[in-house]
Scaffold this active site. Structure first.
Site, PDB file in Angstrom:
ATOM      1  CG  ASP A  75      -2.080   1.020   1.033  1.00 17.85           C
ATOM      2  OD1 ASP A  75      -2.096   1.732   0.005  1.00 17.85           O
ATOM      3  OD2 ASP A  75      -2.937   1.105   1.919  1.00 17.85           O
ATOM      4  CB  CYS A  78      -0.794   3.480   3.322  1.00 20.11           C
ATOM      5  SG  CYS A  78      -2.166   3.330   4.483  1.00 20.11           S
ATOM      6  N   GLY A 299      -5.351   6.241  17.056  1.00 22.47           N
ATOM      7  CA  GLY A 299      -5.600   5.031  17.817  1.00 22.47           C
ATOM      8  C   GLY A 299      -6.571   4.163  17.037  1.00 22.47           C
ATOM      9  CG  HIS A 322       1.744   3.600  11.295  1.00 19.46           C
ATOM     10  ND1 HIS A 322       2.118   2.656  12.227  1.00 19.46           N
ATOM     11  CD2 HIS A 322       0.969   2.945  10.379  1.00 19.46           C
ATOM     12  CE1 HIS A 322       1.599   1.480  11.885  1.00 19.46           C
ATOM     13  NE2 HIS A 322       0.893   1.630  10.780  1.00 19.46           N
ATOM     14  CE  LYS A 392     -12.136   0.346  10.536  1.00 20.02           C
ATOM     15  NZ  LYS A 392     -10.764   0.769  10.965  1.00 20.02           N
TER      16      LYS A 392
END
Length: 393
Positions: A75, A78, A299, A322, A392
């Site tokens: 990815d 990202c 988080g 990250h 999500k």
């Protein structure tokens, strides 16, 4: 917390900010990377470090005259985007569910893509260079255009957050979608093939690499930069749509000026100067934290997130974590937790609470508070956020 130095025979040192939280497998993976002859000075491990492919997620690898495509990952680019808007929490009352529904309607998630290509996407200057990308992705031009401005799946998300002063923030996490994945896979395959032809002995096949000033290195570096730009643009397009939705609900559609905007990669590589020398820095699940760099450390869904400013710590190659970092695999999380657990751990958050996102439950991640405490020498906290809406992928 100051870092701990791990030393190995015939390998560069490994500096870890993970508060001694390294198991046998993690230590072995770190040693494998540190044993490569082109690794510069040391490998740095961030406090959210956990197992990855070839290299640990949460590792910073500086190299001379070589780069490892699998260490950058599939990815490419990202990262995170965040924006503080001039609204207070009281404007959100009674609107959270509708905001979430509007986000889900405007921004494709999972494997979905845009049905219509927006003008800003069509006019992106990156398309001018598409024909120069790896031949293995040339058939993906239409898909890449349709996916620019889409979230993807896994741990990618879009959130409305509040800080400790009740200011409204927008935050999202996404990367280079299928085109970045396929570019990475094609180049990783080439690197492995070259290693076999040259009979290079590697501690892990996923550490196959390209040597600087070779055609293969140059082609990978070109495609890497393109995919990183694509990922950044992807976040910009989504953030623009996201901002317009929130402005409609909280300000009657009036366009507002953000008080702060941040857009940062955490899976990428760049050429930088460290200890007075030019090196290639691969951050696999790590954010650049040079002095006064703004960064985002999220988080899990249901936990706090942080806007930070870098302290320019040389030992970390001016980097920070990250995120919280996974404490258990997705498979293990689905076995360890129930939907009731998910509902309890995401109380107060307008989000999905079904089996499809159970592997993203906060309990599957490390404590973000512990992670932040372990990198006090890497960053200072600018704002502490808590989500009230979470979409999500």
């Amino acid at each position: 917390m100051p870092y701990q130095e791990l030393t190995f025979a015939q390998a560069a040192p490994v500096l870890t900010w993970a508060n001694h939280d390294l198991g046998y497998a993690e230590t072995a993976m770190a040693k494998n990377v540190a044993s490569l002859p082109f690794v510069y000075k040391h490998v740095a491990l961030m406090p959210d470090v956990h197992l990855g492919k070839g290299a640990l997620v949460g590792s910073v690898i500086a190299t001379q005259d070589a780069i490892i495509p699998a260490a950058v990952g599939v990815d490419i680019g990202c990262g995170m985007g965040a924006m503080q808007l001039p609204f207070k929490a009281d404007r959100l009352e009674g609107k959270l569910k509708k905001i979430r529904q509007d986000i889900e309607a405007a921004i494709p998630v999972g494997f979905n893509q845009n049905k219509d290509v927006a003008k800003e996407v069509y006019n992106w200057q990156g398309w001018q260079d598409f024909k120069a990308l790896h031949p293995g992705v040339q058939h993906l031009d239409t898909k890449a255009m349709a996916q620019l401005g889409s979230l993807g799946g896994g741990n990618h998300f879009i959130e409305v957050c509040l800080d400790t002063e009740n200011n409204v923030w927008l935050m999202l996490h996404s990367g280079s979608r299928n085109i970045g994945n396929m570019l990475a896979q094609n180049h990783i395959k080439t690197a492995r093939h070259l290693s076999k032809l040259a009979e290079i002995k590697l501690p892990d096949p996923d550490l196959a690499h390209f040597v600087a000033h070779t055609p293969e290195f140059d082609r990978y570096w070109h495609d890497l930069q393109w995919a990183q730009d694509y990922a950044r643009m992807n976040r910009e397009v989504m953030m623009g749509r996201f901002k317009a939705i929130v402005e409609q609900h909280l300000g009657g559609g009036k366009v507002t000026k953000p008080l702060l905007s941040v857009n940062c990669h955490h899976n990428y590589a760049e050429q930088e100067t460290h200890y007075g020398e030019s090196v290639y820095v691969t951050r696999k699940g790590a954010v650049r934290a040079q002095t006064n760099d703004y960064g985002i450390i999220p988080g899990s869904m249901g936990a706090k997130s942080y806007i930070v400013k870098g302290k320019g710590n040389a030992a970390s190659y001016c980097s920070c974590s990250h995120g919280a970092g996974r404490a258990m695999s997705r498979t293990k999380a689905k076995k360890a937790f129930s939907l009731d657990d998910l509902i309890a751990q995401t109380e107060g958050v307008e989000c999905r609470k079904d089996w499809g996102v159970l592997d993203e439950i906060p309990g599957a991640y490390k404590s973000i508070e512990t992670v932040m405490a372990n990198q006090a020498d890497l960053v200072e906290v600018v704002a502490t956020l808590k989500q009230v809406v979470c979409v999500k992928g």
